[in-house]
Structures are given as C-alpha cells and as structure tokens.
Motif scaffolding. Structure first.
Motif, PDB file in Angstrom:
ATOM      1  N   PHE A  71       0.834  -1.216   0.000  1.00 30.94           N
ATOM      2  CA  PHE A  71       0.000   0.000   0.000  1.00 30.94           C
ATOM      3  C   PHE A  71       0.861   1.255   0.000  1.00 30.94           C
ATOM      4  O   PHE A  71       1.828   1.340   0.761  1.00 30.94           O
ATOM      5  CB  PHE A  71      -0.887   0.045   1.251  1.00 30.94           C
ATOM      6  N   VAL A  72       0.450   2.231  -0.818  1.00 27.50           N
ATOM      7  CA  VAL A  72       1.092   3.548  -0.809  1.00 27.50           C
ATOM      8  C   VAL A  72      -0.014   4.587  -0.687  1.00 27.50           C
ATOM      9  O   VAL A  72      -0.987   4.559  -1.451  1.00 27.50           O
ATOM     10  CB  VAL A  72       1.904   3.786  -2.104  1.00 27.50           C
ATOM     11  N   PHE A  73       0.118   5.485   0.291  1.00 24.11           N
ATOM     12  CA  PHE A  73      -0.936   6.460   0.579  1.00 24.11           C
ATOM     13  C   PHE A  73      -0.469   7.876   0.234  1.00 24.11           C
ATOM     14  O   PHE A  73       0.719   8.147   0.133  1.00 24.11           O
ATOM     15  CB  PHE A  73      -1.302   6.410   2.068  1.00 24.11           C
ATOM     16  N   GLN A  74      -1.434   8.786   0.144  1.00 28.14           N
ATOM     17  CA  GLN A  74      -1.103  10.176  -0.184  1.00 28.14           C
ATOM     18  C   GLN A  74      -0.174  10.797   0.864  1.00 28.14           C
ATOM     19  O   GLN A  74       0.762  11.520   0.533  1.00 28.14           O
ATOM     20  CB  GLN A  74      -2.391  10.999  -0.295  1.00 28.14           C
ATOM     21  N   PHE A  75      -0.481  10.541   2.140  1.00 29.08           N
ATOM     22  CA  PHE A  75       0.290  11.190   3.215  1.00 29.08           C
ATOM     23  C   PHE A  75       1.290  10.241   3.880  1.00 29.08           C
ATOM     24  O   PHE A  75       1.584  10.378   5.064  1.00 29.08           O
ATOM     25  CB  PHE A  75      -0.669  11.845   4.224  1.00 29.08           C
ATOM     26  N   TYR A  76       1.782   9.270   3.134  1.00 26.76           N
ATOM     27  CA  TYR A  76       2.921   8.407   3.473  1.00 26.76           C
ATOM     28  C   TYR A  76       2.668   7.452   4.645  1.00 26.76           C
ATOM     29  O   TYR A  76       3.050   6.287   4.583  1.00 26.76           O
ATOM     30  CB  TYR A  76       4.201   9.226   3.735  1.00 26.76           C
ATOM     31  N   HIS A  77       2.051   7.983   5.737  1.00 28.79           N
ATOM     32  CA  HIS A  77       1.787   7.151   6.920  1.00 28.79           C
ATOM     33  C   HIS A  77       3.057   6.483   7.453  1.00 28.79           C
ATOM     34  O   HIS A  77       3.062   5.292   7.752  1.00 28.79           O
ATOM     35  CB  HIS A  77       0.723   6.072   6.619  1.00 28.79           C
ATOM     36  N   LEU A  78       4.118   7.267   7.579  1.00 26.61           N
ATOM     37  CA  LEU A  78       5.337   6.755   8.221  1.00 26.61           C
ATOM     38  C   LEU A  78       5.260   7.046   9.713  1.00 26.61           C
ATOM     39  O   LEU A  78       4.614   8.007  10.129  1.00 26.61           O
ATOM     40  CB  LEU A  78       6.572   7.449   7.627  1.00 26.61           C
ATOM     41  N   LEU A  79       5.927   6.219  10.505  1.00 25.38           N
ATOM     42  CA  LEU A  79       5.964   6.473  11.949  1.00 25.38           C
ATOM     43  C   LEU A  79       7.095   7.466  12.238  1.00 25.38           C
ATOM     44  O   LEU A  79       8.250   7.213  11.882  1.00 25.38           O
ATOM     45  CB  LEU A  79       6.174   5.170  12.722  1.00 25.38           C
ATOM     46  N   PRO A  80       6.772   8.589  12.879  1.00 25.73           N
ATOM     47  CA  PRO A  80       7.736   9.680  13.015  1.00 25.73           C
ATOM     48  C   PRO A  80       8.964   9.359  13.876  1.00 25.73           C
ATOM     49  O   PRO A  80      10.027   9.943  13.657  1.00 25.73           O
ATOM     50  CB  PRO A  80       6.925  10.818  13.647  1.00 25.73           C
ATOM     51  N   MET A  81       8.837   8.442  14.835  1.00 20.48           N
ATOM     52  CA  MET A  81       9.978   8.176  15.727  1.00 20.48           C
ATOM     53  C   MET A  81      10.963   7.196  15.114  1.00 20.48           C
ATOM     54  O   MET A  81      12.042   7.005  15.645  1.00 20.48           O
ATOM     55  CB  MET A  81       9.526   7.581  17.074  1.00 20.48           C
ATOM     56  N   LEU A  82      10.563   6.547  14.030  1.00 23.47           N
ATOM     57  CA  LEU A  82      11.416   5.505  13.460  1.00 23.47           C
ATOM     58  C   LEU A  82      12.214   6.017  12.270  1.00 23.47           C
ATOM     59  O   LEU A  82      11.740   6.848  11.495  1.00 23.47           O
ATOM     60  CB  LEU A  82      10.559   4.322  13.008  1.00 23.47           C
TER      61      LEU A  82
END
Ligand SMILES: Nc1ncnc2c1ncn2[C@@H]1O[C@H](COP(=O)(O)OP(=O)(O)O)[C@@H](O)[C@H]1O
Ligand SMILES: [Mg+2]
Length: 225
Positions: free
Chosen positions: A90-101
């Motif tokens: 899955f690839v989303f518009q707003f990336y959905h990455l975890l900020p602390m990692l």
C-alpha cells in the motif's frame, strides 16, 4: 486467463444511521498481471473504496473479487491479513510513516508481521531502500526527509515483502511536479522492470499518463471508454 484481479458485480454500501449510502454498484473490472492501471474520477466517486477492497482493507457488500483466480474471502480477518501481507503493498497520499522511526525501521515494519529473521529483514530493507534510491538516508527520520523522499520510503515499505500488487491512493497528491515525476518514474520502473501490477488512484492527468490504461469512475460505477 491472466488476470491478477477479477471483480464481478461489486457493490458497497455504508450504513449511516437509518440511511444506506450506496458507494459502489454493479462494478466489473479485470486487471491483468503486469498492468499499470490509473483509476480516475471525481472526488466521492468511490475510488478509495474500490482500491481498499482490491487491497483487502475493506470488504464488499456484494459481488466477488478474485485474486490470481481465487475468490478473496473477506470474512476471515486473520487469513485476509496474512494474504494482504504476502501479496499487496500500500502507498498512501500522506505516506503514513511512523515519526519516531528511521527510514530503515519504517521499511522493516511489514516484515515484523512475518517469521523472517533479523538478518534477512535487514537485507530486504537495504535492497528496498536501494531500489527507491535512498540508501544514503536509511538512518533519517521522516521529519529529516523531503515529501518526495518520505513517499519513496513508503514505497520501499510497500515493496519490502515483494508483493505482486501495489495499490497507490493519490501517491503524488501532496507533492510538487518534480517529486511527483520521480515517484511516477519509480512506479513505472517497479512495473516495467520488477513486474509489479499497479493500481493507482489519481485525479491528475499528468500522473495518469504514466499508466498503461486509465479507468474512469463516476458515482460508484466504471465509465466505459
Ligand atoms: N466509512 C464510510 N462511511 C460512510 N460513507 C463513506 C465511508 N467511506 C466513504 N464513504 C462515502 O463513499 C463515497 C465514496 O468515497 P471514496 O471512496 O473515498 O471516494 P473517492 O476516493 O473517489 O473520493 C463518498 O460519498 C463517501 O462519503
Ligand atoms: Mg479517495
């Protein structure tokens, strides 16, 4: 028959209190293995809903979806999750990455759901980050990356399990033209050189032009070209 996805008479309703909202109805769609398909249409026409059903994160109300010739069983959550982990990125518009990692740890996340050992996980992540051209950013956190780079990390995360299908929802919707072009070129390469089947939702004709075929939606149905 070489369809990776075969959708027949698909319907999707949402219940909002006493009213039923019909989002998709009578929808048929075949996607061939190795195709790069753009899914376009006005806001609210059901693109995200269809993409989420194809990717197995939402379930149809009626009709059927077959993946690689086998009907997807949306009723069994555990099995569906394992199927998804193996076959869909899955690839989303707003990336959905975890900020602390770090980028590397974000890419590793889907592999933590598998039985893969640490050494192989590491090897896969290095490979995926290399494929998206970010080998030199492995230790960066999302805030230390540009929007385009964050989306490349998200694409590395989507491909790290080597799924056959990538579903992308407005992957360039939040990016400038230059970063968009890089992302679209990367998707083209993943399609052309690595054989990934791609379904990409977009409202941007520039982005759609990178696909082999464009499918238009209008009010929950496909428009016949
Ligand atoms: N969880 C939900 N509950 C109720 N209605 C929803 C839900 N998700 C989407 N919808 C409705 O379904 C329609 C299609 O939404 P969506 O698939 O997000 O369209 P698009 O991605 O084309 O903009 C919209 O009218 C939206 O309001
Ligand atoms: Mg949408």
């Amino acid at each position: 028959m070489n369809n990776i996805v075969q959708i027949r008479d698909l319907g999707k309703n949402y219940q909002k209190g006493p009213t039923t909202v019909q989002v998709l109805s009578g929808l048929d769609l075949d996607i061939e293995k190795g195709e790069f398909v753009a899914l376009v249409g006005p806001s609210g026409s059901g693109k995200t809903t269809l993409l989420n059903i194809i990717g197995g994160i939402d379930a149809p109300s009626s009709g059927s979806v077959a993946f690689d010739g086998r009907e997807v069983n949306y009723g069994d959550d555990g099995r569906l999750a394992r199927w998804r982990a193996e076959h869909v990125g899955f690839v989303f518009q707003f990336y959905h990455l975890l900020p602390m990692l770090s980028a590397m740890r974000n890419v590793e996340l889907p592999l933590l759901l598998t039985r893969m050992g640490a050494a192989e996980r590491q090897q896969r992540c290095v490979l995926a980050l290399g494929l998206v051209g970010l080998s030199d950013r492995a230790g960066h956190r999302p805030a230390e990356l540009s929007g385009g780079e964050q989306q490349r990390v998200a694409i590395a995360r989507a491909i790290v399990s080597d799924p056959g299908l990538l579903v992308c929802d407005e992957p360039t919707g939040d990016l400038d033209r230059e970063s968009s072009t890089q992302i679209l070129q990367l998707l083209r390469d993943l399609n052309g050189q690595h054989g990934k089947t791609i379904v990409m939702v977009t409202h941007d004709p520039y982005a759609a032009a990178f696909a082999d075929r464009t499918v238009s939606m209008e009010k929950g149905k496909l428009q016949v070209a």
